[in-house]
Design a protein around this motif. Sequence first.
Motif, PDB file in Angstrom:
ATOM      1  N   THR A  73      55.792 -44.661  18.451  1.00 35.92           N
ATOM      2  CA  THR A  73      54.726 -45.140  17.587  1.00 35.92           C
ATOM      3  C   THR A  73      53.565 -45.610  18.454  1.00 35.92           C
ATOM      4  O   THR A  73      53.748 -45.931  19.627  1.00 35.92           O
ATOM      5  N   ALA A  74      52.394 -45.626  17.878  1.00 38.83           N
ATOM      6  CA  ALA A  74      51.215 -46.103  18.600  1.00 38.83           C
ATOM      7  C   ALA A  74      50.255 -46.724  17.601  1.00 38.83           C
ATOM      8  O   ALA A  74      50.213 -46.336  16.441  1.00 38.83           O
ATOM      9  N   ALA A  75      49.510 -47.694  18.090  1.00 36.88           N
ATOM     10  CA  ALA A  75      48.498 -48.340  17.260  1.00 36.88           C
ATOM     11  C   ALA A  75      47.345 -48.755  18.156  1.00 36.88           C
ATOM     12  O   ALA A  75      47.540 -49.036  19.336  1.00 36.88           O
ATOM     13  N   GLY A  76      46.159 -48.754  17.595  1.00 36.30           N
ATOM     14  CA  GLY A  76      44.990 -49.182  18.349  1.00 36.30           C
ATOM     15  C   GLY A  76      44.035 -49.940  17.452  1.00 36.30           C
ATOM     16  O   GLY A  76      43.938 -49.677  16.263  1.00 36.30           O
ATOM     17  N   VAL A  77      43.337 -50.901  18.050  1.00 34.65           N
ATOM     18  CA  VAL A  77      42.387 -51.718  17.312  1.00 34.65           C
ATOM     19  C   VAL A  77      41.078 -51.744  18.079  1.00 34.65           C
ATOM     20  O   VAL A  77      41.070 -51.864  19.303  1.00 34.65           O
ATOM     21  N   LYS A  78      39.961 -51.615  17.358  1.00 33.68           N
ATOM     22  CA  LYS A  78      38.629 -51.693  17.962  1.00 33.68           C
ATOM     23  C   LYS A  78      37.849 -52.758  17.207  1.00 33.68           C
ATOM     24  O   LYS A  78      37.779 -52.736  15.984  1.00 33.68           O
ATOM     25  N   ILE A  79      37.271 -53.694  17.950  1.00 35.41           N
ATOM     26  CA  ILE A  79      36.505 -54.770  17.340  1.00 35.41           C
ATOM     27  C   ILE A  79      35.068 -54.684  17.847  1.00 35.41           C
ATOM     28  O   ILE A  79      34.826 -54.710  19.045  1.00 35.41           O
ATOM     29  N   ASP A  80      34.107 -54.550  16.918  1.00 36.39           N
ATOM     30  CA  ASP A  80      32.688 -54.497  17.254  1.00 36.39           C
ATOM     31  C   ASP A  80      31.990 -55.700  16.643  1.00 36.39           C
ATOM     32  O   ASP A  80      32.103 -55.937  15.437  1.00 36.39           O
ATOM     33  N   PRO A  81      31.227 -56.457  17.446  1.00 35.38           N
ATOM     34  CA  PRO A  81      30.451 -57.548  16.860  1.00 35.38           C
ATOM     35  C   PRO A  81      29.346 -56.974  15.977  1.00 35.38           C
ATOM     36  O   PRO A  81      28.716 -55.981  16.335  1.00 35.38           O
ATOM     37  N   VAL A  82      29.117 -57.561  14.818  1.00 33.57           N
ATOM     38  CA  VAL A  82      28.130 -57.060  13.877  1.00 33.57           C
ATOM     39  C   VAL A  82      26.959 -58.038  13.719  1.00 33.57           C
ATOM     40  O   VAL A  82      25.808 -57.649  13.778  1.00 33.57           O
ATOM     41  N   ALA A  83      27.286 -59.319  13.533  1.00 36.60           N
ATOM     42  CA  ALA A  83      26.229 -60.296  13.269  1.00 36.60           C
ATOM     43  C   ALA A  83      26.764 -61.709  13.475  1.00 36.60           C
ATOM     44  O   ALA A  83      27.960 -61.918  13.669  1.00 36.60           O
ATOM     45  N   PHE A  84      25.835 -62.646  13.425  1.00 35.11           N
ATOM     46  CA  PHE A  84      26.173 -64.063  13.396  1.00 35.11           C
ATOM     47  C   PHE A  84      25.535 -64.666  12.158  1.00 35.11           C
ATOM     48  O   PHE A  84      24.388 -64.367  11.837  1.00 35.11           O
ATOM     49  N   LEU A  85      26.286 -65.501  11.453  1.00 37.58           N
ATOM     50  CA  LEU A  85      25.704 -66.328  10.410  1.00 37.58           C
ATOM     51  C   LEU A  85      25.246 -67.600  11.109  1.00 37.58           C
ATOM     52  O   LEU A  85      26.022 -68.244  11.820  1.00 37.58           O
ATOM     53  N   ILE A  86      23.979 -67.954  10.931  1.00 37.90           N
ATOM     54  CA  ILE A  86      23.427 -69.138  11.576  1.00 37.90           C
ATOM     55  C   ILE A  86      23.087 -70.140  10.478  1.00 37.90           C
ATOM     56  O   ILE A  86      22.288 -69.849   9.589  1.00 37.90           O
ATOM     57  N   ILE A  87      23.713 -71.300  10.548  1.00 37.58           N
ATOM     58  CA  ILE A  87      23.498 -72.335   9.547  1.00 37.58           C
ATOM     59  C   ILE A  87      22.833 -73.522  10.236  1.00 37.58           C
ATOM     60  O   ILE A  87      23.388 -74.101  11.179  1.00 37.58           O
ATOM     61  N   LYS A  88      21.621 -73.869   9.746  1.00 37.50           N
ATOM     62  CA  LYS A  88      20.887 -75.004  10.314  1.00 37.50           C
ATOM     63  C   LYS A  88      20.118 -75.688   9.193  1.00 37.50           C
ATOM     64  O   LYS A  88      19.400 -75.032   8.441  1.00 37.50           O
ATOM     65  N   ASP A  89      20.298 -76.975   9.095  1.00 43.19           N
ATOM     66  CA  ASP A  89      19.600 -77.789   8.091  1.00 43.19           C
ATOM     67  C   ASP A  89      19.770 -77.226   6.679  1.00 43.19           C
ATOM     68  O   ASP A  89      18.816 -77.164   5.901  1.00 43.19           O
ATOM     69  N   GLY A  90      20.958 -76.761   6.348  1.00 37.83           N
ATOM     70  CA  GLY A  90      21.234 -76.255   5.009  1.00 37.83           C
ATOM     71  C   GLY A  90      20.734 -74.850   4.735  1.00 37.83           C
ATOM     72  O   GLY A  90      20.889 -74.332   3.643  1.00 37.83           O
ATOM     73  N   THR A  91      20.117 -74.207   5.724  1.00 39.34           N
ATOM     74  CA  THR A  91      19.608 -72.844   5.572  1.00 39.34           C
ATOM     75  C   THR A  91      20.520 -71.895   6.344  1.00 39.34           C
ATOM     76  O   THR A  91      20.866 -72.156   7.497  1.00 39.34           O
ATOM     77  N   ARG A  93      21.027 -68.023   7.830  1.00 42.21           N
ATOM     78  CA  ARG A  93      20.366 -66.767   8.199  1.00 42.21           C
ATOM     79  C   ARG A  93      21.416 -65.836   8.803  1.00 42.21           C
ATOM     80  O   ARG A  93      22.424 -66.290   9.324  1.00 42.21           O
ATOM     81  N   VAL A  94      21.142 -64.551   8.735  1.00 43.30           N
ATOM     82  CA  VAL A  94      22.003 -63.548   9.363  1.00 43.30           C
ATOM     83  C   VAL A  94      21.256 -62.980  10.562  1.00 43.30           C
ATOM     84  O   VAL A  94      20.123 -62.517  10.435  1.00 43.30           O
ATOM     85  N   LEU A  95      21.874 -63.054  11.727  1.00 47.44           N
ATOM     86  CA  LEU A  95      21.296 -62.494  12.945  1.00 47.44           C
ATOM     87  C   LEU A  95      22.130 -61.280  13.346  1.00 47.44           C
ATOM     88  O   LEU A  95      23.247 -61.427  13.854  1.00 47.44           O
ATOM     89  N   PRO A  96      21.627 -60.057  13.099  1.00 47.72           N
ATOM     90  CA  PRO A  96      22.396 -58.858  13.461  1.00 47.72           C
ATOM     91  C   PRO A  96      22.519 -58.726  14.975  1.00 47.72           C
ATOM     92  O   PRO A  96      21.628 -59.123  15.724  1.00 47.72           O
ATOM     93  N   VAL A  97      23.627 -58.168  15.394  1.00 51.61           N
ATOM     94  CA  VAL A  97      23.857 -57.879  16.801  1.00 51.61           C
ATOM     95  C   VAL A  97      23.685 -56.379  16.984  1.00 51.61           C
ATOM     96  O   VAL A  97      24.335 -55.592  16.307  1.00 51.61           O
ATOM     97  N   ALA A  98      22.794 -56.000  17.878  1.00 57.57           N
ATOM     98  CA  ALA A  98      22.566 -54.564  18.120  1.00 57.57           C
ATOM     99  C   ALA A  98      23.745 -54.009  18.909  1.00 57.57           C
ATOM    100  O   ALA A  98      24.068 -54.492  19.990  1.00 57.57           O
ATOM    101  N   VAL A  99      24.370 -52.984  18.359  1.00 55.28           N
ATOM    102  CA  VAL A  99      25.487 -52.316  19.026  1.00 55.28           C
ATOM    103  C   VAL A  99      24.895 -51.235  19.929  1.00 55.28           C
ATOM    104  O   VAL A  99      24.020 -50.475  19.500  1.00 55.28           O
TER     105      VAL A  99
END
Length: 132
Positions: A73-91, A93-99
């Motif tokens: 048997t074999a298995a593989g996993v790939k994880i790519d960063p997509v974005a960060f949710l940034i929370i400041k002072d109740g606001t 925002r989504v900051l996308p990460v360029a792949v």
Amino acid sequence: METPTEKKNSLNDMMRTAMEKVREMVDTNTIVGQPITTPDGVTLIPISKVSFGFGGGGGDYGKTPKENFGGGTAAGVKIDPVAFLIIKDGTTRVLPVAVPPVSTMDRVVEMVPDIMDKVEKYFDKKEAKEFE
């Protein structure tokens, strides 16, 4: 000596074990990461894209009970960063990460604006020399 049923169960056990390992690697904490709080009060939450694959197989190599069973048997996993949710002072925002580009075509498409700028500058210089 294993019976055909035991051989079949061996393959099932291998596949079950591989799937359990994939399940351990791919959980909600992998996709939506743990919040990170900075000293100035900003909270960052990483978001990732997870892809995985799985396969297995086996065989019974002979007609006599003394023959061995083979399987894998074999298995593989790939994880790519997509974005960060940034929370400041109740606001929030989504900051996308360029792949980075994966294929040659992606790289070519990414280079087109730079090439066009260079070609345009070349022709501008050529026109400037003609008017001198």
